[in-house]
Design a protein around this motif. Structure first.
Motif, PDB file in Angstrom:
ATOM      1  N   THR A   1     -13.586   1.031  -3.607  1.00  0.00           N
ATOM      2  CA  THR A   1     -13.345   0.763  -5.022  1.00  0.00           C
ATOM      3  C   THR A   1     -14.568   1.170  -5.831  1.00  0.00           C
ATOM      4  O   THR A   1     -15.640   1.447  -5.275  1.00  0.00           O
TER       5      THR A   1
ATOM      6  N   VAL B   1       0.857  -1.187   0.000  1.00  0.00           N
ATOM      7  CA  VAL B   1       0.000   0.000   0.000  1.00  0.00           C
ATOM      8  C   VAL B   1       0.893   1.236   0.000  1.00  0.00           C
ATOM      9  O   VAL B   1       1.853   1.323   0.769  1.00  0.00           O
TER      10      VAL B   1
ATOM     11  N   PHE C   1      -8.480  -4.477  -5.698  1.00  0.00           N
ATOM     12  CA  PHE C   1      -9.709  -4.477  -4.903  1.00  0.00           C
ATOM     13  C   PHE C   1     -10.871  -5.161  -5.620  1.00  0.00           C
ATOM     14  O   PHE C   1     -12.036  -4.970  -5.247  1.00  0.00           O
TER      15      PHE C   1
ATOM     16  N   GLY D   1      -8.398   1.297  -4.307  1.00  0.00           N
ATOM     17  CA  GLY D   1      -7.812   0.342  -5.240  1.00  0.00           C
ATOM     18  C   GLY D   1      -8.773   0.086  -6.386  1.00  0.00           C
ATOM     19  O   GLY D   1      -9.992   0.241  -6.245  1.00  0.00           O
TER      20      GLY D   1
ATOM     21  N   LEU E   1      -2.564  -0.081  -4.601  1.00  0.00           N
ATOM     22  CA  LEU E   1      -3.426   0.335  -3.506  1.00  0.00           C
ATOM     23  C   LEU E   1      -2.782   1.559  -2.864  1.00  0.00           C
ATOM     24  O   LEU E   1      -1.562   1.625  -2.732  1.00  0.00           O
TER      25      LEU E   1
END
Length: 242
Positions: A225, A83, A135, A126, A108
């Motif tokens: 998302t 991330v 995601f 994401g 992400l």
């Protein structure tokens, strides 16, 4: 010179075919490059590197790219990704990979208004990938049965290992800039009034009751998302730190 309709159709068909072929090649090359990058990222995750204040597990990633902020994983799914965080360019990793290359999958990333050390709600974005990567998997929380098998989310920051319990899954719409309506992506935690509004939003829109309650002061995680049930549709999963 007069061109027959049949010839025009053949030319147009050829152009469409070539465009489709080009797009297919673009995505296949992108998938191969992303797969190679992910293998390199996994190696960096286990690299023997030391960085002050950063967990050893993530020091190699941070040394390679200081925008690294953590790692997100849901056991039993495809979701197992680094991330990123860029405070001054919130969409930097929307279509950029870990190494700074153009990528339609992107990475992400944590919302630029969040602080993983102090915010009461950390928002992670994401892409909704149809192959279940990134995601693409969180939309499976539409199913209560899926939720029952995946109640916990691991979100380690580079500073601390953390586990979150799913509170709710929500299919919603993000209001346009000029429209009225609650904007879940603006809640990072500030006061009891803001918390009450967020809690009300969750209670009103949750797809099913998990039985997990939230209280002021809880540390929350919101995974967000795109969803395609409506214009500006979003699918979000909210969890609290345990």
């Amino acid at each position: 010179m007069k061109i027959s309709l049949q010839k025009v159709i053949r030319i147009v068909s050829l152009i469409v075919f070539l465009v489709c072929l080009t797009l297919l090649a673009f995505y296949l090359i992108g998938d191969a490059r992303d797969a190679a990058a992910n293998k390199d990222i996994d190696k960096l995750k286990d690299a023997e590197v030391t960085v002050p204040d950063v967990l050893d597990e993530y020091a190699g990633l941070y040394a390679e790219n200081p925008d690294t902020i953590g790692w997100l994983k849901i056991d039993g799914t495809e979701l197992d990704n680094v991330v990123m965080f860029s405070r001054h360019d919130n969409e930097k990793y929307l279509h950029t990979d870990f190494y700074g290359n153009s990528s339609y999958r992107g990475c992400l990333f944590v919302d630029g208004w969040c602080d993983v050390l102090t915010s009461d709600n950390i928002i992670v974005y994401g892409h909704h990938m149809k192959d279940g990567s990134m995601f693409g998997v969180i939309v499976d929380y539409q199913s209560e049965e899926f939720y029952k098998q995946h109640k916990y989310i691991s979100f380690d920051t580079i500073y601390e290992k953390q586990t979150y319990e799913v509170v709710a899954a929500i299919q919603t719409e993000l209001p346009s800039d000029s429209a009225e309506g609650f904007r879940y992506n603006e809640y990072t935690g500030s006061d009891e009034k803001s918390f009450a509004e967020y809690a009300k939003f969750i209670d009103k829109n949750k797809l099913y009751d998990t039985g997990v309650q939230i209280s002021p002061g809880d540390k929350l995680l919101t995974l967000s998302t795109c969803a395609y049930h409506t214009e500006n549709g979003r699918f979000i999963v909210i969890a609290k730190k345990i």
